[in-house]
Design a protein around this motif. Structure first.
Motif, PDB file in Angstrom:
ATOM      1  N   GLU A 111       0.855  -1.196   0.000  1.00  0.00           N
ATOM      2  CA  GLU A 111       0.000   0.000   0.000  1.00  0.00           C
ATOM      3  C   GLU A 111       0.885   1.237   0.000  1.00  0.00           C
ATOM      4  N   VAL A 112       0.450   2.255  -0.750  1.00  0.00           N
ATOM      5  CA  VAL A 112       1.272   3.466  -0.872  1.00  0.00           C
ATOM      6  C   VAL A 112       0.442   4.694  -0.518  1.00  0.00           C
ATOM      7  N   ASP A 113       1.054   5.569   0.259  1.00  0.00           N
ATOM      8  CA  ASP A 113       0.461   6.872   0.573  1.00  0.00           C
ATOM      9  C   ASP A 113       0.712   7.769  -0.652  1.00  0.00           C
ATOM     10  N   HIS A 114      -0.374   8.289  -1.199  1.00  0.00           N
ATOM     11  CA  HIS A 114      -0.298   9.109  -2.418  1.00  0.00           C
ATOM     12  C   HIS A 114       0.713  10.267  -2.272  1.00  0.00           C
ATOM     13  N   MET A 115       0.734  10.889  -1.083  1.00  0.00           N
ATOM     14  CA  MET A 115       1.620  12.041  -0.867  1.00  0.00           C
ATOM     15  C   MET A 115       3.088  11.612  -0.897  1.00  0.00           C
ATOM     16  N   ARG A 116       3.355  10.458  -0.292  1.00  0.00           N
ATOM     17  CA  ARG A 116       4.736   9.954  -0.332  1.00  0.00           C
ATOM     18  C   ARG A 116       5.126   9.638  -1.779  1.00  0.00           C
ATOM     19  N   GLY A 117       4.148   9.146  -2.532  1.00  0.00           N
ATOM     20  CA  GLY A 117       4.394   8.875  -3.951  1.00  0.00           C
ATOM     21  C   GLY A 117       4.849  10.139  -4.667  1.00  0.00           C
TER      22      GLY A 117
END
Ligand code: KG4
Ligand code: ZN
Length: 340
Positions: A111-117
Motif C-alpha cells: 500500500e502506498v500513501d499518495h503524498m509519499r508517492g
C-alpha cells in the motif's frame, strides 16, 4: 539493491486519473495514464462518475502497462496501489483490483500513501547521466489539487510535516479561480498557459497572513471573485479583454505565497535542498521562480518531469520499490482510506 531485479506493478486511482506503471528496481518500464474527460463540463471531479470510469479503465490500462513494459504478469514481484488520501470510491477500485490481481498471482501487495508517492517521484531513475537526485534531508513542497504541504524528507520512508494549508489547496485555488473565469476543469494548466502572455504586476491581490509555515487560499479566492464582479460592472467583456493579465497576476500571487513559505522553511531548517512535487509543480510560473531562487539563495532545486508531477502510477511503483526493500507488505484485509 537486491541481487535479482524487482518488478512491481503500480496502480493509482485516487482521483480522476486511472494509471498503471511497471517498474524494474528504481526504473520505470511503462507509465500509462487514462484521463477522465467526463468531469470537464462539471467544473470539478464528480466522485461517482470517477469510480465508474476507473472500473472501465483499470483492466485496459494495466494490460497496456504490462505490454509496454514487455513483461508477463508472472514476472511481477508485487502489486502496489494507492491507499489514500483520495476519493474513497475511486481508491476502492484500485485497491480491489490490486488485491485480486496479487492474490491470483500469489505475490504480495504494497500500500502506498499518495503524498509519499509525489515526493518519491524524484527518485525515479533516469538514463540521463547528469540527472541529480535530492540528498536527505531535503524539503519538499507538495502542491496538488487536494494538498499543499511543506515536508522535511529524512529518508525514503520518513518525513516530518512542517506546514500545510488550513483550507483550500493550491491546485484547488487555481481550479476555483479558473471556474470563476469560466474555464473548464482542471483550470490550473489553462491559467498557466494564458499567464505566459500577461503582465504579472497588472492587478494586485492580497497576500494571506497565516502564521508559521501554514497556508490559506480561501481568502484569495473570495478577493478574486470580488475583483471580477467589480470589473464586470465596468465592462461585460472585462475578463475577455484582460484575461492574460488577470491570469498572470493571480498566478504570480499564488507562486509568491508558496515560495515565501518555502524560503521561511529553508531559513527555519537550514536546509537548502529543495524539491517540489504534485500537479501544481507543473506550473511554469512556479518552476521559473524556483530557478530564480536557486540562483539568488544558492539552493539545490529538484523539479520532476511533467508526467511525474500530476497524478501517475510511476510514483506509486517507485515508492513500493523502497517499501519492498524494507519488507513493508500489506495484508489482504487492508482497506483504502480517504484521509491518511
Ligand atoms: O497532483 P494532481 O495531479 O492531483 C491531486 O493529487 O490533486 O494535481 C492536480 C492539480 C489540479 O488542481 C490542477 O489544476 C493542477 O494540479 N495543475 C496545475 C498545472 N497543472 C496541473 N496548476 C497550475 N499550473 C499547472 N500547469
Ligand atoms: Zn496527487
Amino acid at each position: 539493491m537486491p541481487a535479482k531485479s524487482v518488478f512491481i506493478l503500480g496502480i493509482e486511482s485516487s482521483c480522476d486519473d486511472t494509471a498503471a506503471a511497471v517498474s524494474k528496481n528504481d526504473k520505470i518500464l511503462a507509465n500509462i495514464i487514462s484521463n477522465q474527460d467526463v468531469h470537464k463540463i462539471y467544473g470539478g471531479v464528480v466522485p461517482e462518475l470517477a469510480s465508474r470510469a476507473h472500473q472501465q479503465n483499470i483492466v485496459p490500462v494495466v494490460d497496456r502497462a504490462l505490454k509496454e513494459a514487455n513483461i508477463s504478469k508472472d514476472e511481477l514481484d508485487a502489486v502496489a496501489f494507492t491507499r489514500g488520501p483520495g476519493l474513497l470510491g475511486s481508491l476502492l477500485v484500485g485497491a480491489s483490483f490490486a488485491k485480486a490481481f496479487a492474490l491470483a498471482l500469489n505475490i504480495p501487495i504494497i500500500e502506498v500513501d499518495h503524498m509519499r508517492g509525489h515526493i518519491l517521484s524524484h527518485f525515479i531513475r533516469e538514463d540521463q547521466i547528469d540527472k541529480k537526485y535530492p540528498i536527505f534531508p531535503f524539503l519538499c513542497l507538495i502542491v496538488s489539487g487536494g494538498h499543499t504541504q511543506i515536508v522535511k524528507v529524512n529518508d525514503y520512508l520518513s518525513t516530518d510535516l512542517l506546514g500545510e494549508t488550513t483550507d483550500d489547496a493550491a491546485g484547488e485555488a487555481f481550479d476555483k479561480i479558473a471556474k470563476i473565469l469560466g474555464f473548464a476543469y482542471p483550470g490550473g494548466p489553462i491559467i498557466d498557459k494564458l499567464a505566459q502572455q500577461g503582465d504579472p504586476h497588472k492587478f494586485i491581490f492580497p497576500h494571506p497572513k497565516i502564521p508559521n509555515l501554514d497556508f490559506s487560499f480561501s481568502g484569495l479566492k473570495t478577493a478574486f471573485l470580488n475583483f471580477i464582479k467589480s470589473g464586470e460592472k465596468e465592462s461585460n467583456s472585462f475578463i475577455e479583454i484582460n484575461k492574460f493579465d488577470i491570469c498572470a497576476s493571480i498566478q504570480n500571487v499564488i507562486v509568491e505565497v508558496l515560495t515565501h513559505k518555502l524560503i521561511k522553511a529553508t531559513e527555519f531548517t537550514g536546509i537548502k535542498e529543495v524539491a517540489i512535487a504534485g500537479g501544481v509543480a507543473a506550473n511554469s510560473g512556479l518552476r521559473n521562480k524556483l530557478l530564480q531562487l536557486k540562483k539568488e539563495l544558492n539552493w539545490n532545486i529538484y523539479i520532476p518531469r511533467f508526467e511525474y508531477c500530476t497524478d501517475n502510477a510511476a510514483m506509486i511503483a517507485i515508492t513500493a520499490y523502497y517499501k519492498f526493500l524494507n519488507n513493508e507488505f500489506a495484508s489482504q484485509d487492508i482497506s483504502p482510506q480517504a484521509r491518511l
